[in-house]
Write a protein that holds these residues in place. Structure first.
Motif, PDB file in Angstrom:
ATOM      1  N   ASP A   1       0.821  -1.215   0.000  1.00 50.34           N
ATOM      2  CA  ASP A   1       0.000   0.000   0.000  1.00 50.34           C
ATOM      3  C   ASP A   1       0.856   1.266   0.000  1.00 50.34           C
ATOM      4  OD1 ASP A   1      -2.089  -1.714   0.087  1.00 50.34           O
ATOM      5  OD2 ASP A   1      -2.935  -1.016   1.973  1.00 50.34           O
ATOM      6  N   TRP A   2       1.943   1.250   0.759  1.00 50.49           N
ATOM      7  CA  TRP A   2       2.791   2.437   0.801  1.00 50.49           C
ATOM      8  C   TRP A   2       3.407   2.699  -0.574  1.00 50.49           C
ATOM      9  CZ3 TRP A   2       3.694   6.945   2.253  1.00 50.49           C
ATOM     10  CH2 TRP A   2       3.571   7.374   3.583  1.00 50.49           C
ATOM     11  N   ALA A   3       3.807   1.650  -1.271  1.00 56.59           N
ATOM     12  CA  ALA A   3       4.404   1.835  -2.598  1.00 56.59           C
ATOM     13  C   ALA A   3       3.410   2.514  -3.542  1.00 56.59           C
ATOM     14  CB  ALA A   3       4.837   0.490  -3.166  1.00 56.59           C
ATOM     15  N   GLU A   4       2.173   2.036  -3.540  1.00 55.24           N
ATOM     16  CA  GLU A   4       1.150   2.642  -4.387  1.00 55.24           C
ATOM     17  C   GLU A   4       0.936   4.106  -4.019  1.00 55.24           C
ATOM     18  OE1 GLU A   4      -3.477   1.793  -5.732  1.00 55.24           O
ATOM     19  OE2 GLU A   4      -2.856   1.318  -3.680  1.00 55.24           O
ATOM     20  N   PHE A   5       0.840   4.370  -2.733  1.00 54.95           N
ATOM     21  CA  PHE A   5       0.615   5.735  -2.270  1.00 54.95           C
ATOM     22  C   PHE A   5       1.780   6.641  -2.651  1.00 54.95           C
ATOM     23  CE2 PHE A   5       0.620   9.180   0.808  1.00 54.95           C
ATOM     24  CZ  PHE A   5      -0.716   9.536   0.867  1.00 54.95           C
ATOM     25  N   SER A   6       2.992   6.154  -2.479  1.00 54.19           N
ATOM     26  CA  SER A   6       4.191   6.929  -2.783  1.00 54.19           C
ATOM     27  C   SER A   6       4.216   7.367  -4.240  1.00 54.19           C
ATOM     28  CB  SER A   6       5.437   6.102  -2.463  1.00 54.19           C
ATOM     29  OG  SER A   6       6.619   6.769  -2.838  1.00 54.19           O
ATOM     30  N   VAL A   7       3.880   6.448  -5.142  1.00 55.83           N
ATOM     31  CA  VAL A   7       3.875   6.763  -6.567  1.00 55.83           C
ATOM     32  C   VAL A   7       2.714   7.704  -6.908  1.00 55.83           C
ATOM     33  CG1 VAL A   7       3.564   5.803  -8.875  1.00 55.83           C
ATOM     34  CG2 VAL A   7       5.065   4.654  -7.235  1.00 55.83           C
ATOM     35  N   ALA A   8       1.523   7.388  -6.411  1.00 60.71           N
ATOM     36  CA  ALA A   8       0.336   8.173  -6.755  1.00 60.71           C
ATOM     37  C   ALA A   8       0.439   9.609  -6.256  1.00 60.71           C
ATOM     38  CB  ALA A   8      -0.912   7.505  -6.182  1.00 60.71           C
ATOM     39  N   GLU A   9       1.042   9.795  -5.079  1.00 61.54           N
ATOM     40  CA  GLU A   9       1.103  11.125  -4.474  1.00 61.54           C
ATOM     41  C   GLU A   9       2.475  11.784  -4.642  1.00 61.54           C
ATOM     42  OE1 GLU A   9      -1.458  12.614  -3.502  1.00 61.54           O
ATOM     43  OE2 GLU A   9      -2.897  10.960  -3.335  1.00 61.54           O
ATOM     44  N   ASP A  10       3.380  11.121  -5.356  1.00 61.18           N
ATOM     45  CA  ASP A  10       4.730  11.662  -5.561  1.00 61.18           C
ATOM     46  C   ASP A  10       5.380  12.008  -4.223  1.00 61.18           C
ATOM     47  OD1 ASP A  10       7.010  12.465  -6.869  1.00 61.18           O
ATOM     48  OD2 ASP A  10       6.194  14.378  -7.584  1.00 61.18           O
ATOM     49  N   MET A  11       5.327  11.057  -3.295  1.00 60.75           N
ATOM     50  CA  MET A  11       5.923  11.219  -1.963  1.00 60.75           C
ATOM     51  C   MET A  11       7.102  10.258  -1.850  1.00 60.75           C
ATOM     52  SD  MET A  11       4.244  10.806   1.860  1.00 60.75           S
ATOM     53  CE  MET A  11       3.391  12.384   1.886  1.00 60.75           C
ATOM     54  N   PRO A  12       8.335  10.729  -2.054  1.00 61.56           N
ATOM     55  CA  PRO A  12       9.505   9.848  -2.014  1.00 61.56           C
ATOM     56  C   PRO A  12       9.717   9.226  -0.637  1.00 61.56           C
ATOM     57  CG  PRO A  12      10.039  11.924  -3.083  1.00 61.56           C
ATOM     58  CD  PRO A  12       8.694  12.101  -2.445  1.00 61.56           C
ATOM     59  N   LEU A  13      10.297   8.045  -0.652  1.00 64.65           N
ATOM     60  CA  LEU A  13      10.703   7.350   0.560  1.00 64.65           C
ATOM     61  C   LEU A  13      12.154   7.675   0.869  1.00 64.65           C
ATOM     62  CD1 LEU A  13      10.540   5.173   2.822  1.00 64.65           C
ATOM     63  CD2 LEU A  13      11.172   3.488   1.056  1.00 64.65           C
ATOM     64  N   LEU A  14      12.415   8.183   2.064  1.00 64.27           N
ATOM     65  CA  LEU A  14      13.778   8.280   2.578  1.00 64.27           C
ATOM     66  C   LEU A  14      13.980   7.023   3.410  1.00 64.27           C
ATOM     67  CD1 LEU A  14      13.822  12.039   3.693  1.00 64.27           C
ATOM     68  CD2 LEU A  14      14.073  11.047   1.406  1.00 64.27           C
ATOM     69  N   ALA A  15      14.745   6.088   2.868  1.00 64.06           N
ATOM     70  CA  ALA A  15      14.850   4.745   3.452  1.00 64.06           C
ATOM     71  C   ALA A  15      15.931   4.705   4.519  1.00 64.06           C
ATOM     72  CB  ALA A  15      15.146   3.729   2.360  1.00 64.06           C
ATOM     73  N   PHE A  16      15.499   4.585   5.786  1.00 63.37           N
ATOM     74  CA  PHE A  16      16.523   4.450   6.818  1.00 63.37           C
ATOM     75  C   PHE A  16      16.839   2.981   7.068  1.00 63.37           C
ATOM     76  CE2 PHE A  16      12.784   4.669   9.778  1.00 63.37           C
ATOM     77  CZ  PHE A  16      13.050   3.590  10.622  1.00 63.37           C
ATOM     78  N   SER A  17      18.049   2.746   7.553  1.00 66.62           N
ATOM     79  CA  SER A  17      18.589   1.398   7.797  1.00 66.62           C
ATOM     80  C   SER A  17      18.577   0.530   6.540  1.00 66.62           C
ATOM     81  CB  SER A  17      17.821   0.691   8.923  1.00 66.62           C
ATOM     82  OG  SER A  17      18.007   1.358  10.146  1.00 66.62           O
ATOM     83  N   PRO A  18      19.062   1.038   5.388  1.00 62.51           N
ATOM     84  CA  PRO A  18      19.092   0.208   4.175  1.00 62.51           C
ATOM     85  C   PRO A  18      20.040  -0.983   4.289  1.00 62.51           C
ATOM     86  CG  PRO A  18      20.361   2.203   3.819  1.00 62.51           C
ATOM     87  CD  PRO A  18      19.652   2.380   5.135  1.00 62.51           C
ATOM     88  N   LEU A  19      20.944  -0.948   5.259  1.00 69.32           N
ATOM     89  CA  LEU A  19      21.827  -2.091   5.519  1.00 69.32           C
ATOM     90  C   LEU A  19      21.376  -2.873   6.741  1.00 69.32           C
ATOM     91  CD1 LEU A  19      25.367  -0.575   4.795  1.00 69.32           C
ATOM     92  CD2 LEU A  19      23.796  -1.773   3.240  1.00 69.32           C
TER      93      LEU A  19
END
Length: 346
Positions: free
Chosen positions: A219-237
């Motif tokens: 759901d977050w992925a869909e929302f991010s694309v639809a609303e142009d809200m980028p994800l700042l991904a913490f703890s990628p490692l």
């Protein structure tokens, strides 16, 4: 270093974001400055911090220390206009203003405090570290039960914060606002109120995301694309797990796990086998595991900016080497297979 449009914020930022939360605990001021120099040299001009940093652990006597280190770097190096600095207001339940939720008043006070420590006149991206109503992040999903917060109360809180943000933007103290550890419902409500009332819109969300933590993928992925809200991904490692340094139960001195043995609930019976599977993918394709993990975040169909942190310059150099790395179809297929075999290990 590629630059990206940061959603609808009007900001343009580097494709990688420098995480700073160890500056003042695991890293000295001099080490923080050295990391900052290295990041700027490589074109990483987007930096993330918070008023509660440093962490591991968070202590009353060190709160604000990371922002202060950034401030002394800015004072000695100059060139504030080169950077896009993101910081955060903490919220209730933490050492900073314990028990006090985010309000218009606490937000204004927090902004003023951050500006003083950062030795700057403005903050590029100001984020709410935690929703007042709580969240399911940081392993809380396993026992998550929505509390049924009164919608009118929550709406009044959101309008108060957005109205304060509007004033701070008008005063030139904040350029854009964002969320962190937020849900899709929360983000949708923030955007609806901003649009309806003509107030500043939340432009980004900072949630955990990595090869081992992929709650964002539906759901977050869909929302991010639809609303142009980028994800700042913490703890990628995944707090260093994906580097392989904890394989076999080893805990190197000075690492995050030496300070926080369970890595915030990430050390489970299933996590090391999942890490081993990811390391195997990297080895089969001749990739550095850290760079593969960071590049994976950048490969997603929603705009993702990984926040990379390090406790040594050598680690930071490796992580910065992920800039521009594009994973091939075979690598991504193997990652997908591994994810299906080892989902949600923590």
């Amino acid at each position: 270093m590629q630059t990206l449009r940061l959603g609808k914020t009007g900001l343009t930022v580097s494709e990688l974001c420098l995480g700073t939360m160890t500056w003042g605990s695991q890293n000295t001021e001099a080490e923080g400055h050295a990391q900052a120099d290295a990041a700027v040299d490589r074109g990483i001009t987007f930096w993330d911090t918070a008023e509660m940093y440093p962490t591991n652990p968070v202590k009353a006597e060190t709160v604000g220390g990371t922002e202060a280190i950034i401030g002394t770097w800015l004072a000695s190096r100059g060139g504030r206009e080169r950077l896009q600095i993101a910081t955060k207001i903490t919220g209730k339940g933490a050492i900073v203003r314990p028990g006090q939720p985010i309000t218009g008043a606490t937000m204004r006070a927090a902004v003023e405090g951050s500006l003083r420590r950062l030795q700057t006149d403005y903050i590029d991206l100001y984020q709410l570290h935690w929703p007042n109503r709580g969240s399911y992040h940081f392993r809380q999903m396993w026992t998550y039960a929505p509390t049924g917060t009164d919608k009118a109360t929550e709406t009044a809180h959101m309008v108060e914060v957005l109205t304060t943000a509007q004033a701070l933007v008008a005063e030139g103290k904040v350029r854009a606002i964002g969320l962190s550890n937020e849900s899709v419902w929360g983000a949708a409500r923030w955007l609806h109120l901003a649009e309806t009332l003509g107030l500043p819109a939340m432009g980004t969300v900072q949630n955990e995301y990595s090869l081992l933590c992929r709650q964002f993928d539906t759901d977050w992925a869909e929302f991010s694309v639809a609303e142009d809200m980028p994800l700042l991904a913490f703890s990628p490692l995944a707090c260093g797990l994906l580097s392989g340094k904890y394989a076999g139960g080893v805990v190197p001195e000075g690492t995050r796990r030496s300070f926080t043995p369970d890595l915030g609930g990430r050390m489970t019976a299933r996590v090391l086998p999942a890490v081993a599977a990811c390391l195997d993918v990297a080895a089969r394709h001749g990739l550095d595991p850290c760079q593969m993990a960071i590049a994976f975040c950048r490969s997603r169909p929603f705009t993702t900016i990984p926040i990379i942190g390090a406790t040594t310059l050598a680690q930071l150099e490796v992580n910065m080497g992920a800039a521009g790395l594009v994973l091939g179809a075979e690598v991504l297929a193997d990652i997908a297979q591994t994810h299906r075999a080892c989902p949600a290990p923590y």
